[in-house]
Design a protein around this motif. Sequence first.
Motif, PDB file in Angstrom:
ATOM      1  N   THR A  49      13.437 -26.223 -14.310  1.00  0.00           N
ATOM      2  CA  THR A  49      12.961 -24.837 -14.982  1.00  0.00           C
ATOM      3  C   THR A  49      13.201 -24.764 -16.427  1.00  0.00           C
ATOM      4  O   THR A  49      14.208 -25.509 -17.048  1.00  0.00           O
ATOM      5  CB  THR A  49      13.524 -23.856 -14.017  1.00  0.00           C
ATOM      6  OG1 THR A  49      15.059 -23.781 -14.224  1.00  0.00           O
ATOM      7  CG2 THR A  49      13.280 -23.836 -12.519  1.00  0.00           C
ATOM      8  N   TRP A  50      12.276 -23.888 -17.047  1.00  0.00           N
ATOM      9  CA  TRP A  50      12.585 -23.833 -18.468  1.00  0.00           C
ATOM     10  C   TRP A  50      12.692 -22.521 -18.942  1.00  0.00           C
ATOM     11  O   TRP A  50      11.908 -21.377 -18.367  1.00  0.00           O
ATOM     12  CB  TRP A  50      11.310 -24.414 -19.239  1.00  0.00           C
ATOM     13  CG  TRP A  50      11.286 -25.925 -18.941  1.00  0.00           C
ATOM     14  CD1 TRP A  50      10.747 -26.703 -18.023  1.00  0.00           C
ATOM     15  CD2 TRP A  50      11.988 -27.064 -19.676  1.00  0.00           C
ATOM     16  NE1 TRP A  50      10.988 -27.928 -18.232  1.00  0.00           N
ATOM     17  CE2 TRP A  50      11.652 -28.174 -19.089  1.00  0.00           C
ATOM     18  CE3 TRP A  50      12.953 -26.839 -20.889  1.00  0.00           C
ATOM     19  CZ2 TRP A  50      12.246 -29.370 -19.825  1.00  0.00           C
ATOM     20  CZ3 TRP A  50      13.164 -28.301 -21.474  1.00  0.00           C
ATOM     21  CH2 TRP A  50      12.859 -29.255 -20.612  1.00  0.00           C
ATOM     22  N   THR A  51      13.390 -22.325 -20.079  1.00  0.00           N
ATOM     23  CA  THR A  51      13.568 -20.865 -20.489  1.00  0.00           C
ATOM     24  C   THR A  51      13.232 -20.672 -22.008  1.00  0.00           C
ATOM     25  O   THR A  51      13.404 -21.847 -22.728  1.00  0.00           O
ATOM     26  CB  THR A  51      14.972 -20.118 -20.113  1.00  0.00           C
ATOM     27  OG1 THR A  51      15.211 -20.167 -19.022  1.00  0.00           O
ATOM     28  CG2 THR A  51      15.076 -18.823 -20.982  1.00  0.00           C
ATOM     29  N   TYR A  52      12.448 -19.756 -22.464  1.00  0.00           N
ATOM     30  CA  TYR A  52      11.777 -19.794 -23.952  1.00  0.00           C
ATOM     31  C   TYR A  52      12.936 -19.168 -24.584  1.00  0.00           C
ATOM     32  O   TYR A  52      13.687 -18.215 -24.305  1.00  0.00           O
ATOM     33  CB  TYR A  52      10.701 -18.831 -24.053  1.00  0.00           C
ATOM     34  CG  TYR A  52      10.253 -18.764 -25.553  1.00  0.00           C
ATOM     35  CD1 TYR A  52       9.565 -19.882 -26.014  1.00  0.00           C
ATOM     36  CD2 TYR A  52      10.331 -17.583 -26.145  1.00  0.00           C
ATOM     37  CE1 TYR A  52       9.331 -19.871 -27.664  1.00  0.00           C
ATOM     38  CE2 TYR A  52       9.788 -17.332 -27.420  1.00  0.00           C
ATOM     39  CZ  TYR A  52       9.214 -18.439 -28.213  1.00  0.00           C
ATOM     40  OH  TYR A  52       9.167 -18.403 -29.659  1.00  0.00           O
ATOM     41  N   VAL A  53      13.415 -19.844 -25.832  1.00  0.00           N
ATOM     42  CA  VAL A  53      14.699 -19.351 -26.518  1.00  0.00           C
ATOM     43  C   VAL A  53      14.217 -19.072 -27.877  1.00  0.00           C
ATOM     44  O   VAL A  53      15.209 -19.033 -28.813  1.00  0.00           O
ATOM     45  CB  VAL A  53      15.681 -20.374 -26.288  1.00  0.00           C
ATOM     46  CG1 VAL A  53      16.364 -20.512 -24.915  1.00  0.00           C
ATOM     47  CG2 VAL A  53      15.364 -21.915 -26.915  1.00  0.00           C
ATOM     48  N   GLY A  54      13.288 -18.810 -28.422  1.00  0.00           N
ATOM     49  CA  GLY A  54      12.688 -18.408 -29.637  1.00  0.00           C
ATOM     50  C   GLY A  54      12.074 -19.511 -30.502  1.00  0.00           C
ATOM     51  O   GLY A  54      11.670 -20.326 -30.400  1.00  0.00           O
ATOM     52  N   LEU A  55      12.105 -18.882 -31.997  1.00  0.00           N
ATOM     53  CA  LEU A  55      11.392 -19.680 -33.172  1.00  0.00           C
ATOM     54  C   LEU A  55       9.960 -19.732 -32.732  1.00  0.00           C
ATOM     55  O   LEU A  55       9.193 -20.657 -33.026  1.00  0.00           O
ATOM     56  CB  LEU A  55      11.993 -21.061 -33.318  1.00  0.00           C
ATOM     57  CG  LEU A  55      13.419 -21.011 -33.843  1.00  0.00           C
ATOM     58  CD1 LEU A  55      13.728 -22.537 -34.238  1.00  0.00           C
ATOM     59  CD2 LEU A  55      13.671 -19.988 -35.052  1.00  0.00           C
ATOM     60  N   SER A  56       9.366 -18.479 -32.506  1.00  0.00           N
ATOM     61  CA  SER A  56       7.688 -18.658 -32.282  1.00  0.00           C
ATOM     62  C   SER A  56       6.882 -18.832 -33.480  1.00  0.00           C
ATOM     63  O   SER A  56       5.806 -19.370 -33.046  1.00  0.00           O
ATOM     64  CB  SER A  56       7.639 -16.977 -31.754  1.00  0.00           C
ATOM     65  OG  SER A  56       7.791 -16.097 -32.695  1.00  0.00           O
ATOM     66  N   ASN A  57       7.413 -18.774 -34.455  1.00  0.00           N
ATOM     67  CA  ASN A  57       6.533 -19.087 -35.704  1.00  0.00           C
ATOM     68  C   ASN A  57       7.055 -20.440 -36.383  1.00  0.00           C
ATOM     69  O   ASN A  57       6.881 -20.610 -37.717  1.00  0.00           O
ATOM     70  CB  ASN A  57       6.380 -18.056 -36.990  1.00  0.00           C
ATOM     71  CG  ASN A  57       5.910 -16.799 -36.413  1.00  0.00           C
ATOM     72  OD1 ASN A  57       4.718 -16.707 -35.746  1.00  0.00           O
ATOM     73  ND2 ASN A  57       6.206 -15.566 -36.783  1.00  0.00           N
TER      74      ASN A  57
END
Length: 890
Positions: A199-207
Amino acid sequence: MKQFIHVAGVFLILLIAILWVDLPGNTNYSTYSSQELTKQLKDDGILPRGKNLNSYNQRPSDWFYRQRAYPYDDIPREKQLLALKEATAINKLKTRSGEIWGLVGPSNIPGRITDIAVDNSVATPIIYVASAAGGVFKSVDNGANWIPIFDDAGVLPIGAIALNPQNTDIIYVGTGEANSGADTYEGNGIYKSIDGGGTWTYVGLSNSYHIGRLVVDPLRPDTIYAAVGGKHFGALNSERGLYRSDDGGATWVQKLYVSDSTSCIDLALHPSTGTVFACMWEKVRFKGDHVRLGGITSGLHRSTDFGDNWTLVSGTGNYPAQASNISRIGITVDPSSNTVYSSIIDLNGYDLFGVYKSTDLGLTWTQTNDAALDGMFGGFGWYFGQIRVAPGNPNLVYALGVQLYISDDGGSSWYWDGDGIHVDHHALSLLPNASFPGEYFAYEGCDGGVNYRAKESDSWSNLANMPNTQFYAIHIDESNPYSRYYGGTQDNGSMRTLTPANLNSWEDILGGDGFYCLVDYTDEDVVYAEYQNGYLLKSTNGTIGWGYAMDGIDYNNDRHNWNTPIAMSPGDHNVLYYGSQYLYKTEDGADNWTPVSGDLSSGPYPTYPSFGTITTIDVGHQNNDVIYVGTDDGNIWVTQNGGTNWTQINTAIPDRWITRVTADPRDDAVVYATISGYDWSEPMPHVYRSTNYGADWVSISGDLPDSPVHDVIPDPHDNNTVWIGTDFGVYITEDMGSTWLPFGSGLPMAPVHDIDFNSNPSRIMIAGTHGRSLYRTVVPCPDDTDTDGDGIMDACDNCPITPNQFQEDPDHKGHGSHCDFDLCGNANFPLDNAVNILDVVYLINYKYKAGPAPISLESSDVNSDLGINILDVVYLINYKYKGGPEPVCP
């Protein structure tokens, strides 16, 4: 993918002269093997020397990004992220059930790898591989088998991957490939798994757009460093630079920033001292006349306090100073010593500036004896830039480019190490081999997948069996739709399979970057295929040999799209069309070509924000003189008389790159158009339909995500069903665009650049993904009536009154040979087999009461005016009851 080398006219003349024995129309046509053709093209300057054709890779162009940005310089980031979010949600919640996509491959000819991380804490190392546009693959059996583990994230372009050395179930993935190529999709930040990729979790730095490197501090595993590349194209962005997280990715802080046009492309950590190196790269692409892949802000930076404070290394300690000709920089550190290596690309030559070595963690430097590396980047070094030192052995170092080089004496000498493996090297992981002291396991990633060896004296082994091929275009051989599929791919040429049940059965048939392939529907041995930029070849012996197929096309002076379209007439297999800025036609199977249009574009760079080329061609099925053409600068044209007169028909469609124009197979006046790009304000439709040759258009985009659409296919057996290929898979509408759903199950949410559909007899659809190889499904017929009992439902049966199980149709008229009576005037066939008053009633019902269409439109056009109208009714009445002339069908 390197920019195609345009040769001067004298070289083309020489090529034609040398290949004359192979030109269409000569008895020795198509006798060149792929290897012989390679040599000939290199001798004449078409291709550079030094590489095999099947592994030749042109310098990347701006084609891939420009089609999504046109007519602007940039893609609206918020729209791109919103489309990704919507597509991910739709794929998880709403999928049209029933159809199941099955992988067809190839897995034996894999695609581009961007990074590799290996867990060697277990007896059999666990390998994690970042694919350029195919997600993350995992192998627990040393590469014998690969499992995709990142598909649920919905973001398949990957730039970097890293493991927590103290807990290898913790994995970090940076999305967005950092290699500045033509087909590098952007990402949306960093993801984390704590269960080995389950499983995976988004942890940022969208740009972040593109991640060049991720490094986990092995002594402080909650500390992670990220090299953020930012945008490849378009406007500048201040999110570029080096970032650090001290809490396992929960939060990120920008620790090094140079400018809004300077990416962080690489980094390296010396854990015991807290010394961090960051490679900054000035990199901006706007229009075709504004590309800067290096500059004064490119440089090497150093921190001695884990990234809190930084000093510029460039210009100190004999390391080259910042300069306008410095391009991409690579860095590697031996954690067991103070040895550092750095590779520098020269912007002026796009090749090696030098490989430098430090033995005091970057205080002083000496240039290695790197003369042997000259030319290893093929003139596009910024596409590579990786350098790797073996941990614990500072004398063993690899330099990665088009070719792979190794030094085992600390850079005093270098030698080539790429025997037997694909060129274009992007990733390398070196691990000590305990069974052989001083030796290393090496896992290497290139444009041809992953390669492995246990020690330096071993030969490389290709760990194939990975379905991550990047297709540009695909094709079903109509003579055998069950088992013959062709396609053109990124850096793996044109290929085919004759046994799709075997995923490893694919074979290369032509090199370079492959694009359109066409098979003559009357002769499976006649095949047309392209190199990049529209260089067209033909084989008449089943791809054993190839010959030049462009006589009459002004290749040197015309403009050619990176993916140049070709099309075969459904009414005559010898009639083909080719698009530069002009539409060319051949009537003799590519022996000779003649232009049948003027410049259909609005013009090229730099005057216009486009390449000024044709991007799509389609030919009418009822009247083969109806031809539709679309261009990369938003133009759509139609001719109804074979090119004598053209009408521009895109006035109601947004000014965007036209990806496909497709005529309905049942009615030439009905046409579909798809566009790329995004809207900068309100959501913009991407799929359009016209019922009057493009005079008026209506959107049938419904509830689709606002994102590029690449292909469109109407179902010839269902008036309301249409399929499209998008950046997020294949979608279907069954109500002519009011609602759309992801089509079937089992297809990854990968970019689908091309789909093909064999409506008879197989109802097989294939999808060419750009990163996850080719998939196939069978589409049920929208009918459950089988009058003749041959297993083909009536709606899909080209001969519903007589068994015709294999749907033979040798004259390619759309009705099977068992029903191919060709009785001119028999409009209600197969209800009867005579011309009578019932045909008059049938035509009136069809034209004026929305009744069923004749199976054979040719047999209903009794006055041969290329249309079904009241004149045909009058003609039939006059013939049957007034002694008038007999019907004369086209």
